[in-house]
Every structure is written in C-alpha cells, then in structure tokens.
Design a protein around this motif. Structure first.
Motif, short mmCIF file in Angstrom:
data_model
loop_
_atom_site.label_atom_id
_atom_site.label_comp_id
_atom_site.label_asym_id
_atom_site.label_seq_id
_atom_site.Cartn_x
_atom_site.Cartn_y
_atom_site.Cartn_z
N GLN A 130 -1.87 -7.50 -12.25
CA GLN A 130 -1.38 -7.09 -10.93
C GLN A 130 -0.13 -7.88 -10.56
O GLN A 130 0.87 -7.33 -10.11
CB GLN A 130 -2.46 -7.28 -9.88
N ILE A 131 -0.21 -9.17 -10.77
CA ILE A 131 0.95 -10.02 -10.45
C ILE A 131 2.15 -9.62 -11.29
O ILE A 131 3.28 -9.51 -10.82
CB ILE A 131 0.59 -11.51 -10.67
N TYR A 132 1.85 -9.37 -12.56
CA TYR A 132 2.93 -8.99 -13.47
C TYR A 132 3.58 -7.68 -13.02
O TYR A 132 4.81 -7.56 -12.99
CB TYR A 132 2.35 -8.85 -14.88
N ASN A 179 0.81 -1.20 0.00
CA ASN A 179 0.00 0.00 0.00
C ASN A 179 0.86 1.26 0.00
O ASN A 179 0.59 2.21 0.70
CB ASN A 179 -0.94 0.00 1.21
N VAL A 180 1.88 1.23 -0.74
CA VAL A 180 2.78 2.37 -0.79
C VAL A 180 2.77 2.92 -2.22
O VAL A 180 2.87 2.18 -3.19
CB VAL A 180 4.22 1.96 -0.41
N GLU A 181 2.60 4.20 -2.31
CA GLU A 181 2.66 4.83 -3.62
C GLU A 181 4.11 4.89 -4.08
O GLU A 181 4.96 5.45 -3.40
CB GLU A 181 2.08 6.24 -3.54
N GLN A 182 4.37 4.32 -5.20
CA GLN A 182 5.74 4.34 -5.68
C GLN A 182 5.83 5.17 -6.95
O GLN A 182 4.91 5.21 -7.75
CB GLN A 182 6.20 2.92 -6.01
N ALA A 183 6.97 5.78 -7.08
CA ALA A 183 7.22 6.44 -8.35
C ALA A 183 7.50 5.36 -9.39
O ALA A 183 8.02 4.30 -9.05
CB ALA A 183 8.42 7.37 -8.21
N PHE A 184 7.15 5.61 -10.61
CA PHE A 184 7.41 4.59 -11.61
C PHE A 184 7.83 5.26 -12.90
O PHE A 184 7.52 6.42 -13.16
CB PHE A 184 6.18 3.72 -11.83
N ASP A 185 8.50 4.49 -13.68
CA ASP A 185 8.97 4.96 -14.97
C ASP A 185 7.88 4.68 -16.00
O ASP A 185 7.62 3.52 -16.35
CB ASP A 185 10.27 4.21 -15.31
N ALA A 186 7.26 5.74 -16.46
CA ALA A 186 6.12 5.56 -17.36
C ALA A 186 6.51 4.83 -18.64
O ALA A 186 5.77 3.98 -19.14
CB ALA A 186 5.50 6.91 -17.68
N LYS A 187 7.70 5.16 -19.12
CA LYS A 187 8.13 4.53 -20.36
C LYS A 187 8.33 3.03 -20.17
O LYS A 187 7.91 2.21 -20.98
CB LYS A 187 9.43 5.19 -20.84
N VAL A 203 -0.75 1.89 -25.56
CA VAL A 203 -0.32 0.55 -25.95
C VAL A 203 -0.05 0.53 -27.44
O VAL A 203 -0.50 1.39 -28.20
CB VAL A 203 -1.39 -0.52 -25.61
N ASP A 204 0.69 -0.47 -27.83
CA ASP A 204 1.06 -0.58 -29.23
C ASP A 204 -0.17 -0.69 -30.13
O ASP A 204 -1.15 -1.35 -29.79
CB ASP A 204 1.94 -1.82 -29.45
N ASN A 241 6.41 -2.58 -20.57
CA ASN A 241 5.99 -3.79 -19.87
C ASN A 241 4.54 -4.14 -20.15
O ASN A 241 4.17 -5.30 -20.26
CB ASN A 241 6.22 -3.64 -18.36
N LEU A 242 3.74 -3.11 -20.23
CA LEU A 242 2.33 -3.36 -20.54
C LEU A 242 2.18 -4.00 -21.91
O LEU A 242 1.38 -4.91 -22.10
CB LEU A 242 1.54 -2.05 -20.49
N ASN A 243 2.97 -3.51 -22.83
CA ASN A 243 2.92 -4.11 -24.17
C ASN A 243 3.35 -5.57 -24.14
O ASN A 243 2.76 -6.42 -24.81
CB ASN A 243 3.81 -3.31 -25.13
#
Lengths: 185, 550
Positions: A176-178, A111-119, B13-14, A124-126
């Motif tokens: 979420q797991i990913y 439950n901690v807000e983390q900074a993340f690298d959007a790029k 997304v792509d 990773n989402l792709n």
C-alpha cells in the motif's frame, strides 16, 4: 513429455497437445481454479477453457514456461468466472477474503478512485516483489496469485497460521505504501 | 484502483517470481479431475470419523461399496462424475466411517490398508467447533510420502464462523484435498443422505468459556515441529490469566485433526502447567501464539497482549525509585535460616508528600488509599476525564504534613538465596494482568474503548468478582462505579443517594469523575455486597493496555 515436445504438438496442430497438457498440468491448473472457484464443475469448465485458450494461443505464442503460461490463463479464466458468478451477490468464502485483503492495499487515503496505467502498475508490482525477501514474496504470491488458504501456506512454510497472517499483513501494508509512493493511490 | 483490478494485475507478475517454488502448490500431485463418488459408512460414535480408502473394485460401484457394520449406516454423498484422467496418482475414494470408538483412533486398523488411512476427528467440542451456516471448507493438508501419496491429513475449518451449538456436520467431498463441512440446524439431522452423529461426543474443553469474546485457537499435531513464536514462548502466563481465558469465547478456527485431542494448557512462570480441561488421550495443546483476540476487523495475538502486560509491569516496577513505594528487596544469604524482623522508619519531608496520582490508560486519576499507619487519606476530589495513553505517574505534591511510614520486613525460611519483598510494597505478579497495586490497594484502571472484550457491565462486575478478588480477597480495590439508573430498595430502606448507599456499606468515596461516576475504595466484601444490591454498576475494572491500534 516435456514442455518443448508439448509445444511442438501445438505447433503441429496435433490434438494430443491438449491431452498431454492436461496430463502434465491438469492438477496444477485445477488447483488454481479451485482455489478461486471452490466448485468442481466450474473448475472443470475452467480447465477446459484453459486448454482451448492454449490451443488458440499456441501458436503463435511459444511460452518459455508452459506451466506458468497455463497457470495464468487458468487464473484469469477462473477469476472471470468468479466475477460472473458473483455479479449479483457477494460471494463470500475464502476467495472473497483474498480480495478483501487486497482491498487494504488499494485503499486510497483520499478515498478517490483514480485511473491508473495497468502496464506501469504491473512493472511496479514486479519491482515491489523483487524487493521483498524471498519468503515473503513467495507467501504473498501463494496467497494473492494462487489464492491459497493461509492455513495451507502456513503449513507449507512450517509457520503458524497466525505468523503467516502477520507476514501477509506486513507485505500488504508495504504494498500500500509503495503504491501510494508511486502515485497509484 | 479496485481490489479486483489489483488481483488481476497480480496475475501478470513476472514468471521469475512464480518460478521460485511457488508453482509447487498444494494438490499438484494428487488432484482428481472429478471427484469420485463417496460411499459413506457411518456409525454413531464418539465423533470419530474415518475416511477410509476403498479397494479399487468397489470404486466402480460406489453405491454398493459402503462398508458393512452393525453400527454403520451406509449412504452416498456425492454423485459420480467419472472423468478421471490418467494420472500418476491412484485415486483414493474416501469413506466416512463414524463409529463408536471407545478406544482412540490409534488402535484402529482398517482392513483396506493398501491405501493410507485417513482419519478425521471431528469430535472436538460443540463449544469449540463453531460452524457458520455457510459451508465450511475443510482443507486437507497432505504431506506426501515417498511414493507421492498422502500420508497425513489435517482438516481445518477455515471460516471464522460463529457460535452455533448442537450442529451436525455433513462432509461434502470437493476434491481429494477439500471437503466441505455443512452444518445442519439440528443434531443428528440427516443431510444429503448422510448423518454424522455427535452423540457421546467428548465434551471436555473450556466448558466455562463465555461466548461474548472471541479468540482463535488452534493446536499443533504431535508430530509437527514447534511453532514459531512471534513472542517468546517461554513467556509465562500469570496464573490469573487462566481465569481471564475462561472468560474468553474461544472457538476453533481449526477443525479436526487425527489423533488430536483438545487441551488448553497454560504455562506458569515457574514452569508448571495449568490445564483448563484435560481430555483423555491428551496429545496436543494450544499454543500461546495461536490464541488471538478478535476485534471488529482483525485478530490479534494473545502474545501481544501478554507482552504489553509485561511492559506495564516494568513501568510500574520502575516506580520503585520513589522511597515511599519502593519494594524492599532483601537478598538473604543461602545460609540464613533465622527469622529476621526489621522495622524501617522513614520520615517524609513535608515538601515531598506521598500524594501519588496514578494515571491509568484512560486517565483515571485516583488518589491512593493508604493503609499504612500514619498516613492521611485524602479528601474526595473531582477527577479529570479520560485520557488516552497509559503510563504510571507519580506526582509529588506538597499538601500534607510530615508523616511517618513504617514498614516491616519479615523473612522466614530463606534457606536458598533468594529475594524477599516486603509485604507492604510487593508488586504482585498479578500486575501483569493490568491490575496495579499500590500500598495495599488494587487500582483497576479503566479500559473503556476496548472493543475486543466487549464486556457488558455485568460481565465486568463478574470479572472482578470471580477473577480478581479470589486471588486477593484481603485487598482493597480502587474502582469506579456509577449509580444505577433506578434506585432500588435495600432491605426495605430506600437509599436516596449513591453516596449514602456507599457510606452505609462503609465504602470510601474518593471523588467523582465523568458521568458522575464515583471512584471508590472498597474491600472485596463491600464490593460483593454492592454488586449484589444492583444499586451500583461497575464501570472500571481493567484493562489499561489492550490497545492494538498502534
């Protein structure tokens, strides 16, 4: 008129470009905006902004897929408008449900807000999407890219709404797991 | 990371993923840049609303375009914003025509049939169609015909909403594919110039549904293909589950479907169907897959519940290896037509007595009440507290002297080859609904912490009385009760202790467990008497397996 011809109009600074764009992709963009905003006036405003944004972006941009290019602009603008409208109060409704569902994916165990690298996250989402079965991926994007209703999606894929909900839930869980594994959460 | 950020990044997304058919989202061929005003022609009716295309000349003067009818009321719903662009799709203004239709919609033909007629039936049931105070979006799912025009519409209330009786509905057109359903506080209230009357609305479905429990129901259009079942569709409902369903608060997440009629059909194991309420013009049914239990955070398929019940059933049936409780299955040859009576005498060794302890979901441990002659009913014992998992355990203990158990097998009319179970050991189908029967006693395991049902104690009691005992009036029940907080007088006599009260009713007390709850064995008559007295509250009925958190 095909994409190449329309884009040429943009490059020639011919204002017919907007008319042709609207004619070709108005429905598509309108649907995206409406899925998020559910307000006709806002939808129209969003569309006008989309055409303007396209006018300013092309050139120099030369989108390979004009439709998706416009769709993403519309989505961003609609979401901005949505956030503007709901800055003071919770919006509720279908789109809020979409966001709430996504909240499950970003719920950090700590439950901690983390900074993340959007790029990096985008990449990773792709990768995550690529690894999904095609149907799951399509359903996921229908819901979380186009903010379509579960009912609509279910109808399109000829499954029950319940089944669709289950699919979405599973994919969200996977995501979420990913995200946890990749250190975004 | 916030959900908004994730949504935003998902927007990048792509393209390759978006290119996989996903871009063909709904409405794409039929959008209306600005919604043309709608003239509504409304007539008080049985709740049928027709959205009728209007000829193009009327489009220019929507205010004058209402259809004239003796029973209709003309009204305008939305203002015109004439920014329609050239599209390849002819705009179709919709006209709401709510009229008296003694004949279902199937026979209706609108004169303006140049456009596909769109029909909405909104007459489902105020008990079913629960509308929240906020507008409900009704999505119109259109399938396009070869010319790209809408052919079929389905209206769906997409908000879960909550129970709100006697609402009126006002439809607001958002675009060609979306209507917003407004609910007004009173019936027949004029809202934004439009009244949709629900007078004479058929009121046919699930009248006995209680509102305390929530489930999700939808249905299938006749022309649609069978839905996919995550659980085998042929999984039958035990007959008793029909009773359970009647205690559920079922509402429609889905809204109105043309030609659709509400009906709730329960399919039995033998293939027969039990229709809780059958309206006229029955054409649809609810599917198991679409019935969901609702908890605080999510819906759960009813089918899962049934599946778990089936697991439970298997678990219990596995206990048949214990001689004392084994169901005796006798395969009777096809040619057998005589009555066979067989008496089996089993001598039980002193070292393996029949003191079986069954552990329910919550760990309610009760000693069996044994109706079979020759067995000793154990003394009351203090029962342990709640446990968390459900499993049936048979624990052999060495407490009792050698006893003799007799069971009688009677088979009659066994013309076809079939399996007959002895009466004393049969585990009934009802076991699937969570009641476990052993040696003539029905054990109702506790189901504490089961949120979806949220029964009050009164409902628990009612549930037991109305949904269990009616099926097994001759059985005894093992249940937990607790004393009422205030002792009351029964027929002029004040009972000083719960035990005395129970003893007076002839109810056997097995022991106590947490919170001074008493585990008792009583028959239906005793339970009914106890329930009427309000002296005792029921705390433990079922359901041992409704744990969806796994």
């Amino acid at each position: 008129m095909n994409d190449i011809q329309i884009i040429e109009l943009y490059f020639n600074r011919n204002q017919d470009a907007i008319r042709e764009t609207e004619k070709e992709y108005g429905a598509y963009c309108f649907s995206i905006a409406d899925n998020i905003l559910h307000n006709q006036q806002d939808d129209e405003e969003c569309l006008n902004d989309t055409w303007l944004r396209a006018w300013h972006s092309i050139p120099p941009s030369r989108p390979a897929r004009l439709k998706l290019f416009l769709g993403k602009i519309t989505r961003n603008l609609a979401f901005d408008k949505y956030r503007q409208k709901t800055a003071d109060k919770r919006g509720g409704g279908d789109f809020e449900a979409v966001l709430d569902e996504l909240a499950e994916c970003v719920a950090s165990p700590e439950n901690v807000e983390q900074a993340f690298d959007a790029k990096a996250l985008r990449q990773n989402l792709n990768q995550f999407l690529k690894a999904l079965p095609q149907r799951d991926r399509q359903i996921f994007l229908k819901r979380y890219f186009y903010a379509e209703s579960v009912r609509n999606i279910a109808k399109e894929y000829q499954i029950t709404a319940n089944h669709c909900t289950v699919i979405l839930k599973r994919v969200r869980k996977k995501l979420q797991i990913y995200l946890e594994q990749e250190g975004f959460l | 990371m916030k959900k908004e950020e994730l949504f935003q990044i998902l927007g990048e997304v792509d393209d390759e993923f978006l290119d996989e058919n996903v871009t063909e989202i709904k409405h794409s061929t039929s959008w209306i840049t600005a919604v043309v005003s709608i003239a509504a022609c409304i007539a008080v009716s049985a709740g049928l609303i027709y959205l009728i295309p209007k000829p193009s000349e009327d489009l220019r003067n929507p205010a004058e375009s209402a259809l004239q009818s003796e029973t209709s009321v003309t009204t305008s719903v939305q203002t015109v914003t004439e920014t329609q662009q050239e599209t390849d799709f002819q705009e179709i203004p919709l006209y709401f025509d709510l009229y008296t239709a003694t004949d279902p919609v199937t026979s209706y033909e609108h004169p303006y049939d140049a456009h596909p007629m769109i029909e909405i039936e909104i007459s489902e049931n105020p008990e079913i169609l629960y509308i929240s105070e906020t507008p409900q979006v009704i999505s119109v799912h259109d399938s396009l015909d070869s010319s790209g025009r809408p052919k079929q519409y389905e209206f769906t209330v997409t908000d879960t909403g909550y129970r709100a009786r006697n609402n009126d509905f006002t439809l607001e057109r958002i675009d060609e594919n979306t209507l917003i359903l407004h609910s007004a506080s009173n019936r027949y209230k004029v809202y934004d110039g439009m009244t949709l009357s629900r007078q004479n609305t058929p009121y046919y479905l699930l009248k006995d549904i209680q509102p305390e429990n929530i489930a999700y129901v939808s249905w299938q259009l006749p022309e649609e293909s069978e839905p996919e079942f995550s659980y085998p569709a042929e999984q039958a409902f035990p007959e008793e589950l029909a009773g359970i369903l009647q205690n559920m608060h079922i509402y429609a997440k889905s809204g109105c479907v043309s030609y659709a009629r509400w009906v709730f059909t329960v399919t039995m194991q033998d293939g027969t169907e039990h229709t809780i309420s059958q309206p006229e013009g029955l054409q649809n049914r609810f599917y198991i897959d679409d019935i969901l239990y609702y908890s605080d955070t999510d819906f759960y398929p009813f089918a899962e519940y049934i599946a778990k019940m089936a697991e439970l059933s298997e678990t219990v049936q596995n206990t048949e290896s214990i001689p004392e409780t084994t169901a005796v299955n006798t395969t009777v040859p096809e040619t057998t037509t005589t009555i066979t009576t067989e008496t089996t005498t089993t001598t039980q060794p002193a070292t393996a007595e029949t003191n079986q302890i069954m552990t329910g979901k919550s760990g309610v441990q009760v000693l069996p009440y044994v109706t079979t002659e020759g067995q000793t009913v154990p003394e009351p014992v203090v029962l342990p507290d709640i446990q968390t998992s459900f499993e049936t355990q048979i624990i052999m203990e060495e407490q009792y002297p050698e006893t003799t158990v007799q069971s009688e097998t009677t088979a009659t009319e066994t013309i076809p080859e079939m399996t007959v179970q002895t009466e004393t050991t049969t585990i009934p189908e009802f076991i699937q609904s969570g009641i476990i029967e052993e040696m003539g006693v029905i054990y109702a395991a506790e189901w504490e912490n089961i949120d979806p049902w949220e029964f009050t104690q009164g409902v628990e009691k009612d549930w037991l009385l109305s949904n269990v005992m009616q099926y097994y009036p001759d059985k005894k029940y093992c249940i937990a009760v607790h004393p009422a907080t205030v002792q009351i007088e029964e027929e002029g006599e004040e009972y000083p202790t719960p035990e005395e009260f129970l003893n007076d009713l002839g109810i056997q007390i097995l022991g106590r467990r947490k919170d001074n709850e008493l585990v008792i064995i009583a028959d239906s008559e005793q339970i009914e008497k106890m329930g009427q007295s309000e002296y005792m509250g029921f705390v433990a009925v079922l359901n041992p397996v409704m744990d969806f958190d796994q």
